[in-house]
Design a protein around this motif. Structure first.
Motif, PDB file in Angstrom:
ATOM      1  N   PHE A   1       0.829  -1.203   0.000  1.00  0.00           N
ATOM      2  CA  PHE A   1       0.000   0.000   0.000  1.00  0.00           C
ATOM      3  C   PHE A   1       0.867   1.258   0.000  1.00  0.00           C
ATOM      4  O   PHE A   1       0.606   2.200  -0.750  1.00  0.00           O
ATOM      5  N   ALA A   2       1.903   1.262   0.822  1.00  0.00           N
ATOM      6  CA  ALA A   2       2.796   2.416   0.887  1.00  0.00           C
ATOM      7  C   ALA A   2       3.518   2.624  -0.446  1.00  0.00           C
ATOM      8  O   ALA A   2       3.640   3.756  -0.930  1.00  0.00           O
ATOM      9  N   LEU A   3       3.985   1.540  -1.053  1.00  0.00           N
ATOM     10  CA  LEU A   3       4.651   1.643  -2.351  1.00  0.00           C
ATOM     11  C   LEU A   3       3.695   2.137  -3.431  1.00  0.00           C
ATOM     12  O   LEU A   3       4.071   2.937  -4.289  1.00  0.00           O
ATOM     13  N   TYR A   4       2.472   1.663  -3.380  1.00  0.00           N
ATOM     14  CA  TYR A   4       1.463   2.121  -4.340  1.00  0.00           C
ATOM     15  C   TYR A   4       1.222   3.623  -4.190  1.00  0.00           C
ATOM     16  O   TYR A   4       1.209   4.353  -5.175  1.00  0.00           O
ATOM     17  N   GLN A   5       1.052   4.070  -2.969  1.00  0.00           N
ATOM     18  CA  GLN A   5       0.811   5.493  -2.729  1.00  0.00           C
ATOM     19  C   GLN A   5       2.005   6.345  -3.154  1.00  0.00           C
ATOM     20  O   GLN A   5       1.837   7.423  -3.729  1.00  0.00           O
ATOM     21  N   LEU A   6       3.209   5.852  -2.889  1.00  0.00           N
ATOM     22  CA  LEU A   6       4.409   6.590  -3.301  1.00  0.00           C
ATOM     23  C   LEU A   6       4.530   6.645  -4.818  1.00  0.00           C
ATOM     24  O   LEU A   6       4.956   7.666  -5.373  1.00  0.00           O
ATOM     25  N   SER A   7       4.158   5.573  -5.495  1.00  0.00           N
ATOM     26  CA  SER A   7       4.235   5.579  -6.964  1.00  0.00           C
ATOM     27  C   SER A   7       3.219   6.551  -7.558  1.00  0.00           C
ATOM     28  O   SER A   7       3.507   7.223  -8.551  1.00  0.00           O
ATOM     29  N   VAL A   8       2.048   6.640  -6.959  1.00  0.00           N
ATOM     30  CA  VAL A   8       1.049   7.612  -7.429  1.00  0.00           C
ATOM     31  C   VAL A   8       1.565   9.029  -7.208  1.00  0.00           C
ATOM     32  O   VAL A   8       1.473   9.884  -8.101  1.00  0.00           O
ATOM     33  N   ALA A   9       2.125   9.292  -6.050  1.00  0.00           N
ATOM     34  CA  ALA A   9       2.665  10.618  -5.754  1.00  0.00           C
ATOM     35  C   ALA A   9       3.818  10.969  -6.688  1.00  0.00           C
ATOM     36  O   ALA A   9       3.906  12.100  -7.201  1.00  0.00           O
ATOM     37  N   ALA A  10       4.698  10.015  -6.947  1.00  0.00           N
ATOM     38  CA  ALA A  10       5.826  10.258  -7.860  1.00  0.00           C
ATOM     39  C   ALA A  10       5.325  10.528  -9.271  1.00  0.00           C
ATOM     40  O   ALA A  10       5.861  11.387  -9.979  1.00  0.00           O
ATOM     41  N   SER A  11       4.296   9.816  -9.685  1.00  0.00           N
ATOM     42  CA  SER A  11       3.734  10.036 -11.015  1.00  0.00           C
ATOM     43  C   SER A  11       3.156  11.447 -11.141  1.00  0.00           C
ATOM     44  O   SER A  11       3.307  12.095 -12.173  1.00  0.00           O
ATOM     45  N   ILE A  12       2.503  11.902 -10.094  1.00  0.00           N
ATOM     46  CA  ILE A  12       1.951  13.257 -10.113  1.00  0.00           C
ATOM     47  C   ILE A  12       3.079  14.286 -10.171  1.00  0.00           C
ATOM     48  O   ILE A  12       3.005  15.268 -10.920  1.00  0.00           O
ATOM     49  N   LEU A  13       4.127  14.052  -9.399  1.00  0.00           N
ATOM     50  CA  LEU A  13       5.249  14.988  -9.398  1.00  0.00           C
ATOM     51  C   LEU A  13       5.997  14.992 -10.734  1.00  0.00           C
ATOM     52  O   LEU A  13       6.561  16.010 -11.132  1.00  0.00           O
ATOM     53  N   LEU A  14       6.006  13.871 -11.427  1.00  0.00           N
ATOM     54  CA  LEU A  14       6.704  13.771 -12.707  1.00  0.00           C
ATOM     55  C   LEU A  14       5.836  14.197 -13.890  1.00  0.00           C
ATOM     56  O   LEU A  14       6.292  14.149 -15.035  1.00  0.00           O
ATOM     57  N   LEU A  15       4.624  14.627 -13.632  1.00  0.00           N
ATOM     58  CA  LEU A  15       3.712  14.990 -14.710  1.00  0.00           C
ATOM     59  C   LEU A  15       4.277  16.071 -15.635  1.00  0.00           C
ATOM     60  O   LEU A  15       4.187  15.928 -16.855  1.00  0.00           O
ATOM     61  N   PRO A  16       4.873  17.153 -15.131  1.00  0.00           N
ATOM     62  CA  PRO A  16       5.440  18.147 -16.057  1.00  0.00           C
ATOM     63  C   PRO A  16       6.534  17.560 -16.965  1.00  0.00           C
ATOM     64  O   PRO A  16       6.593  17.867 -18.154  1.00  0.00           O
ATOM     65  N   LEU A  17       7.352  16.695 -16.411  1.00  0.00           N
ATOM     66  CA  LEU A  17       8.383  16.046 -17.215  1.00  0.00           C
ATOM     67  C   LEU A  17       7.756  15.124 -18.257  1.00  0.00           C
ATOM     68  O   LEU A  17       8.214  15.051 -19.403  1.00  0.00           O
ATOM     69  N   ALA A  18       6.704  14.448 -17.884  1.00  0.00           N
ATOM     70  CA  ALA A  18       6.013  13.553 -18.827  1.00  0.00           C
ATOM     71  C   ALA A  18       5.412  14.342 -19.975  1.00  0.00           C
ATOM     72  O   ALA A  18       5.435  13.886 -21.124  1.00  0.00           O
TER      73      ALA A  18
END
Length: 55
Positions: free
Chosen positions: A11-28
């Motif tokens: 669960f923690a890894l899933y939440q961290l991956s979602v947060a990282a994806s949101i933070l990487l959105l401008p780069l994406a």
């Protein structure tokens, strides 16, 4: 006990991956304009499936 720890870790890894994806959105967005894609969605989907399998 190990199952609860495993589930909590996933669960923690899933939440961290979602947060990282949101933070990487401008780069994406920038890489998408160049013609490349970041496969962050694959990681999120894998962790989501793994978490759901523990319940």
């Amino acid at each position: 006990m190990a199952t609860r720890l495993h589930r909590a870790t996933l669960f923690a890894l899933y939440q961290l991956s979602v947060a990282a994806s949101i933070l990487l959105l401008p780069l994406a967005v920038l890489t998408r304009q160049v013609g490349l894609t970041l496969p962050a969605h694959r990681l999120v989907k894998r962790l989501e499936r793994a978490y759901e399998m523990t319940s």
